[in-house]
Design an enzyme around this catalytic site. Structure first.
Site, PDB file in Angstrom:
ATOM      1  CE  LYS A  79      -3.183  -3.076   1.025  1.00 52.65           C
ATOM      2  NZ  LYS A  79      -3.835  -3.769  -0.047  1.00 52.65           N
TER       3      LYS A  79
ATOM      4  CD  GLU B  78      -5.904   5.581   2.394  1.00 46.11           C
ATOM      5  OE1 GLU B  78      -5.147   4.846   1.757  1.00 46.11           O
ATOM      6  OE2 GLU B  78      -7.111   5.338   2.565  1.00 46.11           O
TER       7      GLU B  78
ATOM      8  CG  HIS C 199     -13.346  -1.226   6.438  1.00 44.19           C
ATOM      9  ND1 HIS C 199     -13.747   0.051   6.098  1.00 44.19           N
ATOM     10  CD2 HIS C 199     -13.122  -1.208   7.774  1.00 44.19           C
ATOM     11  CE1 HIS C 199     -13.740   0.797   7.190  1.00 44.19           C
ATOM     12  NE2 HIS C 199     -13.378   0.066   8.223  1.00 44.19           N
TER      13      HIS C 199
ATOM     14  NE  ARG D 203      -6.237 -10.233  -4.120  1.00 46.22           N
ATOM     15  CZ  ARG D 203      -7.425  -9.659  -3.976  1.00 46.22           C
ATOM     16  NH1 ARG D 203      -8.384  -9.929  -4.833  1.00 46.22           N
ATOM     17  NH2 ARG D 203      -7.677  -8.809  -3.013  1.00 46.22           N
TER      18      ARG D 203
END
Lengths: 184, 514
Positions: free
Chosen positions: B118, B202, B237, B299
């Site tokens: 990330k 974030e 999430h 992926r």
């Protein structure tokens, strides 16, 4: 397929051939008298109300039921000790009243005194035990962590008391409904 | 060009089956691997060869890259398809495959490392000047650093595991006072789940939509995008419903997001299938605002079928073609979207009981079928769903000319579909798909959590016509018929089918209408 005409259903079934069944559906009692006729035609009295219908077992546990020309798919289902009937997409828990009366078993469950246990709600693996024997616990206190399907779940006490027994150890595999911790 | 005649599928469940099916369509032989909990799993039965890996826990089985490579050699496989989860985003494994002369069907190690992390992916986005969610581009070294970064970008913020995925190691933080507890919680969950406690920060973009772009890149420098997926219906999430296309993305915005995704992939020399995730702001008037790069999944994803249905392509076929070294046979202008697809992730969990997982034996399965329906399933009647892996049972995907028809088609198939013996979230989808906000597509990543928190009572029974008997009465009649049939059969199955002394739960479980 034609139904039994409603008029004939109003005739009380001959008691010699009728099966008498006591049921509880979603906690409500039903008394059902059922008389089997030819070609899957049934005449019933449900809590005294006469009903005629046609039923065909199309596969083990799946019933095609026709009542007043409307068709219903009824599926018998059981999951971790509970049995239900699914009518269309609606599910109803049920049991047949038999040896043990419901009021008696309910009394056992709600007994204020005596011991109560924390049981595994599903099969899983014991990750952590959060209490020790003899420890005083409050109602709704987390006492054990079980993991299943990559999810950890903290199980809580049903009531306040003292930890009397811890029946499992971390790492142990447990089955659904297995007693894990006993609270006195 | 690489000869690929046999593929080892290093996965289980519905995705292993989906890959095996693609291989059979292409005339490629398949090798399944399985843990001790999965000898009876459907993917083992569907493959041409099968090899035991080890004990049930993933670390002893599906995460054993060394063993899987050895089996690839023994079985004569030239390539490994990792599916999703397990080893699919493990750059070391991708490189180990390459070193062993086995083709990994996915990106190479370096590209996976750059874009799969990330924090490194955020640095790559910055280098290209791509819009991204404000926040740190490296791991936070301490609580003090977390506090100072949060102060700079302003609360609320989101703590995320650098190696994360699937909603693990994520914590929203609304004020500085919450930071110490959340920082510890996110770090320790990240360590438990991914073996690394690294977290970053974030800005929490509220009421944002999750929009992701599917890309395909060959090994000759060609990269195209296949349109977006709308994945805003999430619980904690984790995606619950995915759609393609998004109601809020028009052709112009699709091109802008698509080109952004392609630039990012090309910058790292990415190959094969991948997904670039974005947050899309909603303006006051409900139209689409700015979009921000979130992260990349290196992926094939769970929700790839919705893209397949609206593009008419088979992503696994294309992955294999790319792995063979073929050039992409499609150019960007040939990618046309048609119709609308909606996917429901069917899980073994109980929405009426805190989404408690529900492994166990499937005593009844009435599959989904009919026009416009695709069921990617990893179960069968009589199989015991193990407790050791994620709770996904199957994916129900409805495809129709319009979104409205796709919703009614999904509702139709959800009414037909029956999984008995374990609890499932089928009823939850009926509730979401009937919800007026969902039907108007007024959704964001907090939509489902808010809906569940409101505890809206289940809509009262189905529209029963006057004089129609209640479903409960019908259930009583059916119960009576089952009881008499059992008696006639000599009671052989009575003890199995018929409850007489089980603990009785008073609360209704009219799963169908929740």
């Amino acid at each position: 397929m034609e139904n039994v005409p409603r008029s004939s259903a109003t005739q009380p079934p001959a008691s010699a051939e009728a099966t008498l069944i006591s049921l509880e559906i979603e906690g409500r009692p039903y008394r059902l008298e059922l008389l089997v006729g030819a070609n899957g035609d049934y005449r019933a009295h449900l809590n005294g109300e006469p009903i005629g219908f046609n039923a065909l077992l199309i596969q083990s546990g799946i019933l095609s039921l026709i009542l007043d020309r409307r068709v219903y798919r009824c599926v018998l289902l059981d999951a971790s000790g509970e049995t239900s009937i699914q009518v269309g997409c609606e599910r109803f828990l049920f049991r047949r009243e038999d040896q043990r009366s419901l009021s008696a078993s309910r009394k056992n469950r709600n007994a204020g005194a005596g011991s109560q246990s924390v049981k595994a709600p599903m099969p899983g693996r014991v990750i952590r035990i959060l209490v020790e024997i003899g420890e005083v616990v409050e109602t709704n206190q987390g006492v054990i962590v079980i993991e299943a399907m990559k999810m950890q779940n903290e199980l809580k006490t049903p009531r306040a008391g003292r930890v009397a027994k811890i029946q499992v150890a971390p790492g142990a595999t447990v089955g659904a409904n297995e007693t894990l911790i006993v609270i006195e | 060009m690489i000869e690929i005649e046999t593929i080892l599928i290093a996965n289980r469940g519905e995705i292993a089956l989906r890959i095996i099916r693609a291989c059979r369509e292409l005339g490629i032989a398949t090798v399944a691997v399985y843990s001790d909990a999965d000898r009876a799993a459907p993917h083992v039965l569907a493959a041409d060869q099968a090899y035991r890996l080890g004990a049930a826990p993933s670390v002893d089985s599906y995460l054993r890259g060394d063993l899987i490579l050895e089996i690839a050699h023994r079985s004569g496989a030239q390539a490994i398809h990792p599916g999703y989860g397990f080893l699919s985003e493990n750059a070391d494994f991708s490189e180990a495959c390459e070193a062993a002369g086995i083709k990994f069907i996915g990106p190479g190690g370096p590209a996976m490392r750059t874009l799969g992390s990330k924090t490194l992916a955020r640095q790559a986005a910055d280098a290209l000047g791509l819009p991204r969610v404000p926040g740190s581009t490296s791991s936070l070294r301490s609580l003090a650093e977390a506090l100072s970064v949060a102060e700079q970008i302003g609360y609320p913020v989101m703590l995320k595991a650098a190696a994360g995925g699937g909603g693990k190691g994520m914590r929203p933080v609304f004020s500085a006072s919450e930071m110490p507890g959340s920082f510890d919680g996110a770090s320790s969950e990240a360590l438990r789940s991914f073996g690394s406690s690294e977290v970053y920060l974030e800005k929490l973009v509220e009421r944002a939509r999750h929009i992701e772009m599917q890309i395909l890149a060959d090994e000759h420098g060609n990269c195209i995008y296949l349109g977006e997926r709308e994945c805003s219906v999430q619980r904690r999430h984790q995606k619950v419903i995915e759609e393609a296309p998004s109601v809020r993305v028009d052709a112009e915005l699709r091109a802008r997001i698509g080109e952004t995704a392609v630039r990012l992939a090309k910058s790292a020399g990415y190959t094969n299938a991948g997904t670039v995730e974005f947050l899309l702001e909603t303006k006051r008037d409900g139209t689409a605002g700015n979009f921000y790069f979130l992260e990349m999944n290196t992926r094939l994803q769970v929700e790839h079928p919705v893209t397949e249905l609206v593009t008419g392509l088979d992503l696994v076929h294309l992955q294999i073609a790319i792995a063979r070294g073929e050039r992409l046979a499609l150019s960007q202008h040939e990618i046309l979207l048609r119709g609308h697809a909606i996917e429901c992730r069917i899980y073994a969990e109980d929405p009426d009981n805190g989404f408690m997982p529900s492994p166990g034996k499937i005593t009844r399965l009435i599959p989904a079928s009919g026009p416009g329906i695709r069921e990617d399933s990893g179960i069968y009647e009589g199989w015991t769903v193990p407790m050791d892996y994620d709770p996904m049972l199957s994916k129900l995907i409805a495809f129709a000319p319009t979104r409205e028809l796709a919703i009614t088609r999904a509702l139709r198939v959800l009414d037909d579909y029956v999984i008995g013996g374990i609890r499932t979230n089928i009823g939850l989808f009926r509730r979401i798909l009937r919800d007026p906000s969902f039907q108007r597509s007024e959704i964001d990543t907090g939509y489902l959590d808010r809906m569940l928190a409101e505890r809206i009572p289940a809509p009262d029974s189905q529209p029963d016509g006057a004089g129609t008997p209640s479903s409960e009465k019908l259930a009583a009649l059916a119960a009576g018929v089952f009881a008499t049939l059992n008696t006639q059969a000599g009671g052989a199955t009575a003890s199995n089918d018929f409850p007489v002394s089980n603990p009785w739960k008073q609360q209704g479980r009219r799963e169908g209408l929740r």
